[in-house]
Enzyme design. Structure first.
Site, short mmCIF file in Angstrom:
data_model
loop_
_atom_site.label_atom_id
_atom_site.label_comp_id
_atom_site.label_asym_id
_atom_site.label_seq_id
_atom_site.Cartn_x
_atom_site.Cartn_y
_atom_site.Cartn_z
N HIS A 45 49.25 -12.89 36.50
CA HIS A 45 49.10 -12.28 37.83
C HIS A 45 48.20 -11.07 37.68
CE1 HIS A 45 51.37 -10.57 41.61
NE2 HIS A 45 50.06 -10.58 41.76
N ARG A 105 48.39 -3.26 36.73
CA ARG A 105 49.45 -2.61 35.95
C ARG A 105 49.77 -3.37 34.66
NH1 ARG A 105 54.59 -3.85 39.81
NH2 ARG A 105 53.23 -2.89 41.32
N GLU A 120 54.63 -23.12 45.70
CA GLU A 120 55.59 -22.69 44.69
C GLU A 120 56.74 -22.03 45.44
OE1 GLU A 120 54.12 -20.73 41.15
OE2 GLU A 120 56.00 -19.61 40.94
N HIS A 135 60.28 -17.72 39.74
CA HIS A 135 60.69 -16.33 39.93
C HIS A 135 62.18 -16.16 39.63
CE1 HIS A 135 60.68 -12.19 41.09
NE2 HIS A 135 59.36 -12.27 41.14
N1 PXP Z 1 55.85 -17.26 40.07
C1 PXP Z 1 55.24 -16.27 40.78
C2 PXP Z 1 54.38 -16.66 41.93
C3 PXP Z 1 55.38 -14.93 40.40
O1 PXP Z 1 54.76 -13.96 41.12
C4 PXP Z 1 56.15 -14.61 39.27
C5 PXP Z 1 56.28 -13.19 38.84
O2 PXP Z 1 55.05 -12.69 38.51
C6 PXP Z 1 56.74 -15.67 38.56
C7 PXP Z 1 56.61 -16.98 39.00
C8 PXP Z 1 57.56 -15.43 37.33
O3 PXP Z 1 58.69 -14.71 37.63
P1 PXP Z 1 59.64 -14.21 36.44
O4 PXP Z 1 58.83 -13.25 35.64
O5 PXP Z 1 60.79 -13.59 37.15
O6 PXP Z 1 60.01 -15.42 35.64
#
Ligand code: PXP
Length: 242
Positions: free
Chosen positions: A43, A49, A151, A191
């Site tokens: 990301h 950051r 997603e 997430h």
């Molecule tokens: N999917 C998306 C779209 C996200 O923004 C994130 C976090 O950057 C993740 C998956 C992964 O989340 P986690 O780090 O909580 O596994």
């Protein structure tokens, strides 16, 4: 077979904490892909950051699997994506103050702009995904703007503690995965997924890919990155959660 996307943002968080050039995000990507990751997710945030522009450029050049770039719906990010050409772009909402991506993208209220991003990315052979809540209207909007994938945001599901992960949020996600798939959208999720709660989500038949970051990078402190990725992949592929 469900694909595992490993999000390596927090390798960069650690690196940046001391302003050093290690641990290497590139090395992390290569270790993940040789131990079960089907793609690497990063990301690039507006405030940079964790992941920096050059990380994405170098990953694009070195990865043997696929690169998924999560980004906000901004002109700067679109220009960057068209330059670097990741395999996938996942459009996410972004607020500067948030610790992590807190909610899904509001596709419904921004159909023209998101539709323009999707058309432009597709014309450049970049597949698209929209990070949205498990919500019928948002799924319909994602289909209407012609996104390749969605997603589903599993953050709310994942924040429920306890041994039974089949909760109300799980059923909503399950229903919405089935619905989105009936519209011919590719269905991904992510997430907040971790070693305890991933199997219920991985047991949903329509799920094509899971993107997981924090839990894997955190576990890697104790068992190493290759083992952490391997264990997550093993859980996903052996999910018989009922
Ligand atoms: N999917 C998306 C779209 C996200 O923004 C994130 C976090 O950057 C993740 C998956 C992964 O989340 P986690 O780090 O909580 O596994």
């Amino acid at each position: 077979m469900i694909r595992l996307g490993v999000n390596i943002d927090h390798v960069a968080t650690l690196r940046n904490a001391r302003g050093e050039d290690f641990p290497s995000v590139i090395e992390a990507g290569l270790v993940c892909e040789t131990h079960g990751a089907d793609l690497i997710t990063v990301h690039l945030r507006e405030d940079r950051r964790h992941i920096k522009d050059n990380d994405v450029i170098l990953l694009r050049q070195t990865l043997k699997t696929e690169l998924n770039l999560e980004m906000a719906v901004t002109d700067e990010m679109l220009e960057f994506a068209l330059d670097v050409k990741p395999d996938y772009v996942c459009l996410v909402p972004e607020k500067r103050q948030e610790l992590t991506t807190e909610g899904g993208l509001d596709v419904l209220s921004n159909m023209d702009r998101i539709g323009y991003f999707i058309d432009t990315l597709h014309k450049n052979n970049i597949k698209t995904s929209l990070f949205i809540d498990a919500n019928l209207e948002q799924i319909n909007a994602a289909r209407d703007v012609n996104s390749y994938a969605i997603e589903i945001h599993t953050g709310k599901y994942a924040s429920c503690r306890g041994s039974a992960y089949i909760n109300e949020d799980f059923y909503t996600i399950q229903d919405m995965c089935e619905y989105a798939s009936s519209l011919d959208l590719v269905v991904n999720a992510g997430h907040g997924l971790n070693y305890n709660n991933v199997q219920a989500i991985a047991s949903i038949p329509q799920i094509h890919e899971l993107n997981i970051g924090f839990a894997i990078i955190a576990k890697s402190m104790f068992v190493g990155l290759s083992q952490a990725v391997y264990e997550m992949k093993h859980l996903i592929l052996n999910s018989r959660y009922k």
